[in-house]
Design a protein around this motif. Structure first.
Motif, short mmCIF file in Angstrom:
data_model
loop_
_atom_site.label_atom_id
_atom_site.label_comp_id
_atom_site.label_asym_id
_atom_site.label_seq_id
_atom_site.Cartn_x
_atom_site.Cartn_y
_atom_site.Cartn_z
N ARG A 113 13.83 15.09 5.55
CA ARG A 113 12.78 14.83 6.53
C ARG A 113 11.88 16.05 6.65
O ARG A 113 12.18 17.08 6.11
CB ARG A 113 13.40 14.60 7.93
N ARG A 160 6.43 18.03 5.30
CA ARG A 160 5.24 18.89 5.45
C ARG A 160 5.60 20.26 6.01
O ARG A 160 5.11 21.29 5.53
CB ARG A 160 4.21 18.23 6.38
N LEU A 162 9.92 3.94 -1.37
CA LEU A 162 9.29 5.12 -1.97
C LEU A 162 7.76 5.10 -1.84
O LEU A 162 7.05 5.49 -2.76
CB LEU A 162 9.68 5.23 -3.45
N PHE A 201 1.95 4.82 12.28
CA PHE A 201 1.78 6.25 12.02
C PHE A 201 2.38 6.55 10.65
O PHE A 201 3.53 6.19 10.39
CB PHE A 201 2.48 7.09 13.10
N TYR A 203 4.79 13.81 14.04
CA TYR A 203 5.50 13.66 12.78
C TYR A 203 6.21 12.32 12.81
O TYR A 203 6.69 11.90 13.87
CB TYR A 203 6.52 14.80 12.61
N SER A 204 6.26 11.65 11.67
CA SER A 204 6.89 10.33 11.65
C SER A 204 8.35 10.43 12.08
O SER A 204 8.89 9.53 12.70
CB SER A 204 6.77 9.68 10.28
N GLY A 205 9.01 11.56 11.73
CA GLY A 205 10.41 11.74 12.11
C GLY A 205 10.58 11.71 13.62
O GLY A 205 11.48 11.06 14.14
N ARG A 258 4.43 6.61 -0.77
CA ARG A 258 4.03 8.01 -0.61
C ARG A 258 2.51 8.11 -0.41
O ARG A 258 1.77 7.29 -0.94
CB ARG A 258 4.34 8.81 -1.90
N VAL A 273 12.05 11.27 0.67
CA VAL A 273 11.91 11.62 2.07
C VAL A 273 12.15 10.39 2.92
O VAL A 273 12.01 9.26 2.48
CB VAL A 273 10.50 12.17 2.36
N PRO A 283 -0.29 15.30 -0.27
CA PRO A 283 0.78 15.58 0.70
C PRO A 283 0.34 15.74 2.15
O PRO A 283 1.11 15.47 3.06
CB PRO A 283 1.41 16.88 0.19
N ASP A 341 2.88 9.58 7.53
CA ASP A 341 2.69 10.92 6.98
C ASP A 341 3.61 11.09 5.77
O ASP A 341 4.15 10.09 5.26
CB ASP A 341 2.92 12.01 8.03
N LEU A 342 3.76 12.31 5.30
CA LEU A 342 4.51 12.55 4.06
C LEU A 342 5.96 12.04 4.14
O LEU A 342 6.55 11.67 3.13
CB LEU A 342 4.48 14.05 3.73
N ASP A 343 6.55 12.02 5.33
CA ASP A 343 7.94 11.56 5.47
C ASP A 343 8.08 10.04 5.43
O ASP A 343 9.15 9.53 5.07
CB ASP A 343 8.54 12.04 6.81
N GLY A 344 7.04 9.33 5.83
CA GLY A 344 7.15 7.88 5.83
C GLY A 344 6.19 7.22 6.78
O GLY A 344 5.23 7.84 7.25
N VAL A 376 -2.29 12.07 6.60
CA VAL A 376 -1.69 11.53 7.83
C VAL A 376 -2.64 10.48 8.37
O VAL A 376 -3.85 10.67 8.31
CB VAL A 376 -1.54 12.63 8.92
N PRO A 402 11.86 9.38 7.37
CA PRO A 402 11.76 9.84 8.76
C PRO A 402 12.98 9.43 9.57
O PRO A 402 13.07 9.78 10.74
CB PRO A 402 10.51 9.11 9.27
#
Lengths: 223, 223, 223, 223, 223, 223
Positions: free
Chosen positions: E123, E126, F41, F172, F18-20, F43, E140, F47, F174-177, F50, E142
């Motif tokens: 996770r 960024r 996957l 939402f 952040y998506s997390g 993406r 990755v 990177p 971003d790079l995580d998902g 957002v 979340p």
């Protein structure tokens, strides 16, 4: 419908239920994530295999074992099985090892377990098929677990084919898939499934007698 | 145990051995990469298929063939098979073509070959099942190799389902998987497997008679 | 060979043809993308399943349905099937739902449909196997489509397992795979397949009688 | 548009073309299988990589090599490259080895090659990125080919990511994918692409200035 | 070459070594299964990431955690890291959770750890990229581990991307992949790698100056 | 925290969230299936991409289009976008086509859309990266949709990467998902995320200043 014992109920479920019917009932009650993900491609070793019973879990992980009592946890779990149990081996597809085999199947059946579902590979497929013990797995592998994977916990809550599962839940598995019934929905689901089984045969007869699908759907709302 | 001929030994292996037992024996001797990767999902066309014999290799590659004698190498290999051989077709999953078929199976059986294992797809599955010729493959495809794949070498060392294999090794294949026995471990492996086959039936009887797994493991160290 | 009706022709094809032979014939005529991609791993529910007939399409997509008449399009398509039709359900592997089931199979058979091919999962596999209705699918799932997928169009041109398919084409499916015959090649393909069926038995006899593959190939150019 | 040499043309293509535009033009001419399958997930090592040139093929297969001159064919092919060539390494995803590396890239660039596309893995990714030599691959692997894979033929027709490719075709590769232009469509495709490049900037300006997509499509029929 | 400390050695390795070179050296010594399988597609979060150090393992499994101290083992492992350690999180691709994150990266760096390799998802990609802490993962996610996965053991031997790994081994990871150096080969491998680094620059110069690959290979036997 | 407009809120979310963190908050509220499956996957093309905004859906299916106005639905949807929208294209991995491209990105940005998430492939990756328009996809493909896939519905509830999504939800990415916030949890989730953003920086400082993870966890219960 009344059952004199849980074992009688499991036997009835194995004769009359279908995983699809159980999944539909849970869906309608708002439990939408009870079936093991079909993408996991978990299949019975022979097409007629069906099993219903209470979940007992084994958790496997990609760990090298020592040579001293490497199967300690697995053995303890197997020796503690009681009639009506179903062993649920959580692991993960990429393990190269067969984490279930004929001797385990013999031991499980000896203790009254009704089957075993594996989120991973099994071994000894020909012998298990010969025994008619219902084992469900992602595939087969002749490769032993020694130094490749180990049971790291038992009777713990696990994630199986993408779904959360707790010991003591009822599991039903057949050729279509595996459904874990949430504890709180157990009674209602089984009663409704008994009712549904009867309904579907009416629909089948109606369709078989040449009725249009339109009519049948409008009447029964089952498809 | 003594065999009067290799053919007798292969026949005995097909009746009595299991790929799991062979894999375990090799594991214990330190040969840990002898079984075709189970992730390759190579399966027999029918569940009872078993074959044991000496490896003869065909190497397939994603190459367009000319129309002039496109099967030259494959034909030469098939015509050179002798009793006890097992054709081992190395290729790769993504090939869309069926690189084995009924006529090849007929020709192979005619020359005494005991089976064929394919790291790719086969064709004519229904007919091959009807013949009871043991063919193992990743799947099936009706698509011919012409202009899509070609045999580019035969009787060469290959990589099959992630494992290195040389012509002349003994291969054993059943529903659990495919094991290639290293040349240097051949004699010891087969002798030990004969011994193991007998041992396991004792374990089976012990477990069947209701003994705890704990006791059985402590006595036989087999599971 | 002359057929008195299309139904007679489809029945003959189901008895005598193989998807491999049809694919080869189309290949030789320059139609090289007629077989469903073998990578889609679409299989019959039982190994002997074969079907031939005219394509009728259903297009499924990952859409949540409303509770009001969620199966409207699917029902209309099923009620419009005529003898000789084969339902072709285009969808996509990642759908978790079983988009075909026993009641649909009952309805389809009731209207004379010869089978159903699904680029996705089916349900009720045990019952459909019991009916001996030829259903081909990527796998099975007990999970219903409600709120997960919907039929969004019928009788439209679709892409099925990577190949473009139009309603009204002839489709042939067996254990090796699924071939869609282009409209313009229909007559020639079937005539040639009838001829090929006879030829192959000569080749089989020649190889069976111990002839070298070299000789047989040089004479018949079939392998 | 006229080019004084092929090298000038390739340089222009690399500056101005997009694989999408070339694929569309070929599609419209009826050539619908010219782009490497996107499911192969072949990517450039750095996002700006682009290359255009004439195909030179290397065919890799899962074969164990001898220690005596294991790279004979690969070396011969590399030493025969001429300016404007693009090395096209056909292989297959499951090979664990990196079949392209920094020293090969140095040698290829030294001979005027414009890039290398690999249906498999590459090695030395950091160094190749540092050189800005356009290499496209399914992934990376530090594992050498020795005894795991071998070049078994060169300058032969191959199947690359599911598409048939012949030496001497023009290949164009960028971040979106890899397109192989059929010989017979070469001239027309490049002329049309030059025209299209100009058109798209009008469409872009129109959309950028706030025009509705409806208007822009009705006028230009590009999207 | 002599290093005054292990930390100095790790820093030198990170500046000068390549996973390919280390893998080749181990291959030549007969250690052929030291690189994480490239099929696992484990990648650094940023292309320049490199790390070398001593393995410290965490074993993750698909287990539901309780709410009471769910991260106990993970926290203990992190607090016990010493300079030069590399956290190696064994798990399995199908876990949906991100089992590594920014706060863990902050804690690890705070204790002198040189990086983290994960056979699973991470996770906070960024933020970790912003920190330039070398994290390698399959992808990755979340999604948090709570009730989906748990650390079930630490500092135990594990299987990572198909390879057996023990705590205390040296691991080297870069853009090409991850190599675990067997304890018994540690000294020889590093000495040979230092020698090889120098050799390769000669080869590079030779090829760069226009020498034929044939000549260069015959002289250096490196490619 | 108060926002003067939704656009201001989306801009703040893109800068600070952040998506997390969003996924964790939803998890704690019992919404456990809001993040697109990481196994898909999906993406961002670059990177740093957002985006936050309101969902507008396009449903793609494997259907052959006619040449007459093949993009009718897609064009209508694009022309109806309003500032703050995010286009969500549901489709399915196996489609070979790029269902999003540069001209669509230009049009979307022209109408104030904040990004586009695609459960499938995109085209024109280099140009979209150049525009810095946040596009998220499973991969890239130069292959056009014409006769391969079609938009069959818009502004309908869809299933995206395994999760159910309705138009009008906030998404939402971003790079995580990618996280889809349930309508009923919208207000609480965003308020809590604002609070969480502040908390995490304290944790980060504590860990950065050398505090043990044990202490930090016991105090903040964040990891």
């Amino acid at each position: 419908m009344r059952f004199r014992s849980e074992l009688e109920m499991f036997a009835f479920m194995e004769r009359e239920f279908y995983s699809g019917a159980i999944s539909d009932i849970l869906d309608a009650m708002g439990f939408r994530n009870c079936a093991a993900s079909p993408h996991a491609l978990i299949r019975p070793l022979y097409p007629q295999a069906v099993c219903a019973g209470r979940v007992r879990t084994l958790l496997n992980a990609p760990k090298r074992t020592g040579r001293k009592d490497p199967y300690k946890m697995a053995i303890a779990l197997m020796d503690s099985l009681v009639p009506g149990d179903v062993a649920v081996a959580a692991a993960t597809g990429p393990l190269e090892t067969g984490i279930m085999g004929e001797l385990s199947a013999t031991a499980m059946r000896g203790r009254g377990a009704r089957g075993c579902v594996v989120d991973g590979y099994t071994r000894d497929a020909r012998k298990i098929i010969g025994m008619k013990f219902p084992v469900f797995a992602r595939g087969v592998s002749p490769i032993d677990t020694t130094d490749r994977a180990a049971v790291v916990d038992v009777d713990c809550p696990v994630v199986f084919a993408g779904r959360r599962v707790a010991p003591g839940q009822i599991v039903f598995a057949d050729l279509d898939g595996i459904v874990f019934i949430p504890k709180e929905a157990e009674k209602e689901t089984i009663e409704e499934a008994v009712r549904r089984v009867r309904e579907e045969s009416k629909v089948r007869r109606a369709l078989g007698s040449g009725k249009k699908v339109r009519e049948v759907w409008d009447k029964y709302h089952v498809l």
